[in-house]
Design an enzyme around this catalytic site. Sequence first.
Site, PDB file in Angstrom:
ATOM      1  NE  ARG A  21      45.834  43.506  34.288  1.00 34.66           N
ATOM      2  CZ  ARG A  21      45.142  44.589  34.620  1.00 34.66           C
ATOM      3  NH1 ARG A  21      44.346  44.546  35.673  1.00 34.66           N
ATOM      4  NH2 ARG A  21      45.243  45.701  33.934  1.00 34.66           N
ATOM      5  CD  GLU A  70      39.148  38.881  34.563  1.00 38.08           C
ATOM      6  OE1 GLU A  70      38.803  39.830  33.829  1.00 38.08           O
ATOM      7  OE2 GLU A  70      39.820  39.027  35.589  1.00 38.08           O
ATOM      8  CG  HIS A  85      38.626  42.925  35.928  1.00 36.61           C
ATOM      9  ND1 HIS A  85      39.491  42.292  35.060  1.00 36.61           N
ATOM     10  CD2 HIS A  85      39.310  44.011  36.382  1.00 36.61           C
ATOM     11  CE1 HIS A  85      40.635  42.962  34.991  1.00 36.61           C
ATOM     12  NE2 HIS A  85      40.540  44.011  35.788  1.00 36.61           N
TER      13      HIS A  85
END
Length: 319
Positions: free
Chosen positions: A245, A274, A292
Amino acid sequence: MKILANDGLDQSGIDALTQKGFEVITTKVPQEFLVDYINENKIRTLLVRSATQVRKDIIDNCPSLGIIGRGGVGMDNIDVDYARSKGIHVINTPSASSASVAELVFAHLFSGARFLEDANRKMPQVGDTEFASLKKAYAGGIELRGKTIGIIGMGRIGQEVARIALGLGMRVIAADNNVGRASIKVKFYNNQFINVDIETEPLQDVLKHSDFITLHVPAQKDGYIIGKKELEVMKDGVAVVNCSRGGVIDEEALIEALDSGKVRFAGLDVFINEPTPSKAILNHPKISLTPHTGASTLEAQDRIGLSLADQIASILQIH
């Protein structure tokens, strides 16, 4: 019974749900229009990945919702406890993408160990005129075999990373406050296998003794897992990979450590800001980058779709 797969769903999952009598809608509804769309279409199940946020406003204002599903592991984009307190089932697919994420970790490790991230940038530009100098610049690659990999977080993905590492001949150490020992079964092509028990250690010990460090932890509410202090504890020339993450690594401290040579290279699949990572991160020559895509393999998406279909059918007692 209508299902909105707002961030998409693999065809295998759509087919499995359709065969059970569900109507699967894959229209991408913008976040601000989601409440109205769910209510107008009487959506029973909302399926999301990481893009759609399922917060209190949706939970409170969409009485038709009975199930919220996350295609993947982390559910930090869903108010899980609040939804469950309202009688809504919240499901995810914790094991479906473990192998894919673990393989991406090693894609980053091999890339950094052999300068692929920088070579792929420069070869198209000057490979025809500066071939010899590039060859010399990339002559100091390293092997993974025989090195120590430190895994922070020994859940499903961390254990899958351990399997691959053991198969490569690496020493595996790990830190996890919730796991004392992990028994790793390493399978080989001819149905042979070995079992390796890994006792987890304090985080500081893993940081001190690892040649490579990979993180597999949930999103953090209070501070970084790896910040300036943790980087200082690590070996000189360590490499760091984050496919978990964004926000578990202090990106500014990481860049400083890369520039000083403390960190040899980094591999990042997730970022603090992000979907707009910092330019300093994106342009750094010592960082291997992916947008990602840890779970973005055909096999993982197939398993995610089928897992969600099975769970939804089980909840609604449809066979």
